[in-house]
Design a protein around this motif. Structure first.
Motif, PDB file in Angstrom:
ATOM      1  N   HIS A 218      -3.760   9.474  -6.637  1.00 41.99           N
ATOM      2  CA  HIS A 218      -4.236   8.187  -7.160  1.00 41.99           C
ATOM      3  C   HIS A 218      -4.247   7.111  -6.081  1.00 41.99           C
ATOM      4  O   HIS A 218      -4.037   5.922  -6.373  1.00 41.99           O
ATOM      5  N   ALA A 219      -4.544   7.519  -4.875  1.00 41.87           N
ATOM      6  CA  ALA A 219      -4.609   6.572  -3.762  1.00 41.87           C
ATOM      7  C   ALA A 219      -5.746   5.573  -3.929  1.00 41.87           C
ATOM      8  O   ALA A 219      -5.678   4.458  -3.411  1.00 41.87           O
ATOM      9  N   GLY A 220      -6.784   5.926  -4.651  1.00 41.54           N
ATOM     10  CA  GLY A 220      -7.891   5.003  -4.886  1.00 41.54           C
ATOM     11  C   GLY A 220      -7.440   3.744  -5.609  1.00 41.54           C
ATOM     12  O   GLY A 220      -7.853   2.633  -5.257  1.00 41.54           O
ATOM     13  N   TRP A 221      -6.593   3.909  -6.630  1.00 42.57           N
ATOM     14  CA  TRP A 221      -6.048   2.747  -7.330  1.00 42.57           C
ATOM     15  C   TRP A 221      -5.180   1.919  -6.389  1.00 42.57           C
ATOM     16  O   TRP A 221      -5.233   0.683  -6.408  1.00 42.57           O
ATOM     17  N   LEU A 222      -4.388   2.616  -5.590  1.00 38.73           N
ATOM     18  CA  LEU A 222      -3.502   1.938  -4.640  1.00 38.73           C
ATOM     19  C   LEU A 222      -4.303   1.125  -3.631  1.00 38.73           C
ATOM     20  O   LEU A 222      -4.016  -0.046  -3.377  1.00 38.73           O
ATOM     21  N   TYR A 223      -5.330   1.739  -3.064  1.00 42.91           N
ATOM     22  CA  TYR A 223      -6.178   1.020  -2.103  1.00 42.91           C
ATOM     23  C   TYR A 223      -6.942  -0.109  -2.778  1.00 42.91           C
ATOM     24  O   TYR A 223      -7.093  -1.195  -2.212  1.00 42.91           O
ATOM     25  N   GLY A 224      -7.426   0.125  -3.981  1.00 44.67           N
ATOM     26  CA  GLY A 224      -8.174  -0.901  -4.698  1.00 44.67           C
ATOM     27  C   GLY A 224      -7.328  -2.130  -5.002  1.00 44.67           C
ATOM     28  O   GLY A 224      -7.759  -3.267  -4.783  1.00 44.67           O
ATOM     29  N   GLY A 225      -6.129  -1.917  -5.482  1.00 43.55           N
ATOM     30  CA  GLY A 225      -5.237  -3.044  -5.773  1.00 43.55           C
ATOM     31  C   GLY A 225      -4.823  -3.786  -4.521  1.00 43.55           C
ATOM     32  O   GLY A 225      -4.728  -5.020  -4.514  1.00 43.55           O
ATOM     33  N   THR A 226      -4.578  -3.032  -3.459  1.00 40.44           N
ATOM     34  CA  THR A 226      -4.225  -3.672  -2.189  1.00 40.44           C
ATOM     35  C   THR A 226      -5.404  -4.476  -1.659  1.00 40.44           C
ATOM     36  O   THR A 226      -5.224  -5.586  -1.133  1.00 40.44           O
TER      37      THR A 226
ATOM     38  N   PRO B  68      -0.478  -8.687   0.014  1.00 44.32           N
ATOM     39  CA  PRO B  68      -1.013  -7.341   0.234  1.00 44.32           C
ATOM     40  C   PRO B  68       0.030  -6.348   0.738  1.00 44.32           C
ATOM     41  O   PRO B  68      -0.233  -5.162   0.785  1.00 44.32           O
ATOM     42  N   ILE B  69       1.201  -6.836   1.088  1.00 41.53           N
ATOM     43  CA  ILE B  69       2.266  -5.936   1.540  1.00 41.53           C
ATOM     44  C   ILE B  69       3.124  -5.482   0.365  1.00 41.53           C
ATOM     45  O   ILE B  69       3.519  -4.317   0.287  1.00 41.53           O
ATOM     46  N   THR B  70       3.395  -6.391  -0.559  1.00 40.33           N
ATOM     47  CA  THR B  70       4.310  -6.050  -1.646  1.00 40.33           C
ATOM     48  C   THR B  70       3.661  -5.247  -2.769  1.00 40.33           C
ATOM     49  O   THR B  70       4.356  -4.466  -3.426  1.00 40.33           O
ATOM     50  N   VAL B  71       2.368  -5.409  -2.993  1.00 40.67           N
ATOM     51  CA  VAL B  71       1.771  -4.697  -4.131  1.00 40.67           C
ATOM     52  C   VAL B  71       1.748  -3.179  -3.950  1.00 40.67           C
ATOM     53  O   VAL B  71       2.004  -2.466  -4.926  1.00 40.67           O
ATOM     54  N   PRO B  72       1.491  -2.626  -2.756  1.00 39.76           N
ATOM     55  CA  PRO B  72       1.585  -1.163  -2.662  1.00 39.76           C
ATOM     56  C   PRO B  72       3.011  -0.645  -2.832  1.00 39.76           C
ATOM     57  O   PRO B  72       3.220   0.437  -3.386  1.00 39.76           O
ATOM     58  N   ILE B  73       3.972  -1.439  -2.400  1.00 40.49           N
ATOM     59  CA  ILE B  73       5.370  -1.045  -2.605  1.00 40.49           C
ATOM     60  C   ILE B  73       5.682  -1.034  -4.095  1.00 40.49           C
ATOM     61  O   ILE B  73       6.336  -0.116  -4.604  1.00 40.49           O
ATOM     62  N   ALA B  74       5.193  -2.042  -4.805  1.00 38.68           N
ATOM     63  CA  ALA B  74       5.400  -2.100  -6.258  1.00 38.68           C
ATOM     64  C   ALA B  74       4.716  -0.923  -6.951  1.00 38.68           C
ATOM     65  O   ALA B  74       5.252  -0.362  -7.910  1.00 38.68           O
TER      66      ALA B  74
ATOM     67  N   GLY C 132      -5.431  -8.403  -0.990  1.00 36.56           N
ATOM     68  CA  GLY C 132      -5.794  -8.865   0.348  1.00 36.56           C
ATOM     69  C   GLY C 132      -6.957  -9.832   0.347  1.00 36.56           C
ATOM     70  O   GLY C 132      -6.944 -10.840   1.059  1.00 36.56           O
ATOM     71  N   LEU C 133      -7.975  -9.549  -0.467  1.00 37.10           N
ATOM     72  CA  LEU C 133      -9.130 -10.455  -0.537  1.00 37.10           C
ATOM     73  C   LEU C 133      -8.750 -11.806  -1.137  1.00 37.10           C
ATOM     74  O   LEU C 133      -9.159 -12.855  -0.619  1.00 37.10           O
ATOM     75  N   ILE C 134      -7.982 -11.785  -2.199  1.00 38.40           N
ATOM     76  CA  ILE C 134      -7.570 -13.044  -2.818  1.00 38.40           C
ATOM     77  C   ILE C 134      -6.706 -13.848  -1.858  1.00 38.40           C
ATOM     78  O   ILE C 134      -6.886 -15.065  -1.703  1.00 38.40           O
ATOM     79  N   ALA C 135      -5.761 -13.186  -1.191  1.00 40.75           N
ATOM     80  CA  ALA C 135      -4.901 -13.891  -0.236  1.00 40.75           C
ATOM     81  C   ALA C 135      -5.713 -14.442   0.935  1.00 40.75           C
ATOM     82  O   ALA C 135      -5.466 -15.561   1.398  1.00 40.75           O
TER      83      ALA C 135
END
Length: 173
Positions: free
Chosen positions: A106-114, A71-77, A118-121
């Motif tokens: 497009h913060a909604g996509w960013l929050y959604g992916g994070t 959950p830390i690296t995906v928003p950076i990506a 996070g949920l999967i991890a």
């Protein structure tokens, strides 16, 4: 076994380190951003929709010891990959403003992916902790101890007190 489960088991199951997961997510998002710019004229919705599966795959492929990195690296990506589609003007300042605007809009996509990562991890970590606890309990049971590694009479009840020590304990409360 159902055919869907058999197909899923045949898929690759790499275990990336935290750094490897970050590099995978960043490379994937850069690839999708350039592809989006080429095919869809830098449509941010397409980029955001592709970010969700990349987040899920990153969280699934990171090894258990590095689950916290997903959950830390995906928003950076997401932020690095958004550079080609941000549409800023000429110069460094214009590019930064375009990137900040893209991230804000497009913060909604960013929050959604994070959230997906996070949920999967989190689910993977809870399952891993459960497996470890079960293995410890099984090992303790085989060794003749009860669950949680305690042998019979190993401090579950306090030792009986004698004489003066018992009377002092009663007076103290």
């Amino acid at each position: 076994m159902p055919p869907v489960v058999q197909r899923l088991r045949r898929l690759p199951n790499p275990r990336l380190t935290g750094l490897g997961a970050g590099l995978f997510a960043t490379a994937s998002m850069l690839f999708f951003a350039f592809l989006d710019a080429l095919l869809f004229d830098a449509e941010p919705v397409v980029y955001g929709a592709l970010f969700l599966p990349v987040s899920a795959v990153t969280a699934l492929w990171v090894r258990p010891a590095d689950l916290v990195t997903a959950p830390i690296t995906v928003p950076i990506a997401f932020a690095i990959g958004a550079l080609p589609i941000s549409g800023g003007t000429e110069g460094f300042g214009g590019q930064v403003m375009g990137l900040v605007t893209t991230l804000a809009v497009h913060a909604g996509w960013l929050y959604g992916g994070t959230l997906v990562a996070g949920l999967i991890a989190t689910v993977r970590k809870v399952r891993e902790m459960g497996r470890r606890q079960l293995a410890r309990d099984m090992a303790a049971t085989r060794a003749g101890a009860g669950p949680r590694g305690r042998t019979a009479g190993s401090g579950r009840t306090p030792a009986p007190r004698s004489g003066a020590t018992a009377s002092r304990a009663v007076r103290r409360g």
